[in-house]
Scaffold this active site. Structure first.
Site, PDB file in Angstrom:
ATOM      1  N   CYS A  57       0.883  -0.903   0.080  1.00 49.09           N
ATOM      2  CA  CYS A  57      -0.310  -0.302   0.281  1.00 49.09           C
ATOM      3  C   CYS A  57       0.940   1.545  -0.099  1.00 49.09           C
ATOM      4  O   CYS A  57       2.276   0.915   0.110  1.00 49.09           O
ATOM      5  CB  CYS A  57      -1.042   0.143   1.187  1.00 49.09           C
ATOM      6  SG  CYS A  57       0.137   0.082   2.370  1.00 49.09           S
ATOM      7  N   CYS A  91       3.004   1.877   2.840  1.00 48.02           N
ATOM      8  CA  CYS A  91       4.425   0.645   3.002  1.00 48.02           C
ATOM      9  C   CYS A  91       5.439   1.195   2.205  1.00 48.02           C
ATOM     10  O   CYS A  91       6.107   1.280   2.069  1.00 48.02           O
ATOM     11  CB  CYS A  91       3.562  -0.949   2.655  1.00 48.02           C
ATOM     12  SG  CYS A  91       2.194  -1.432   3.347  1.00 48.02           S
TER      13      CYS A  91
END
Length: 79
Positions: free
Chosen positions: A10, A13
């Protein structure tokens, strides 16, 4: 030194990975940054919320994006 970024890929991340790369440069260490995206591998660390950062197999932070300075401290703690 091995730094692992645990997460699904994501945006948080990816931001954590970018911060880790910057922290490695700032701390002037030789480190490999590894992305761990498999949920079973993530759960093996006992992490229930991502993103998470692991330095030398020790979970340092999870559930938020660590700042560059926080990651530098994690690195220094593991030297």
């Amino acid at each position: 030194m091995i730094i692992k970024i645990l997460g699904s890929g994501c945006s948080n991340c990816k931001k954590l990975e970018a911060n880790a790369k910057e922290a490695v440069e700032k701390a002037n260490v030789d480190a490999e940054i590894v992305k761990v995206q498999d949920i079973k591998d993530i759960m093996a660390y006992g992490v229930m919320r991502t993103p998470a950062i692991v330095v030398n197999e020790k979970v340092k932070m999870y559930g938020k994006v660590s700042s560059v300075d926080e990651i530098v401290k994690f690195i220094q703690d593991e030297r």
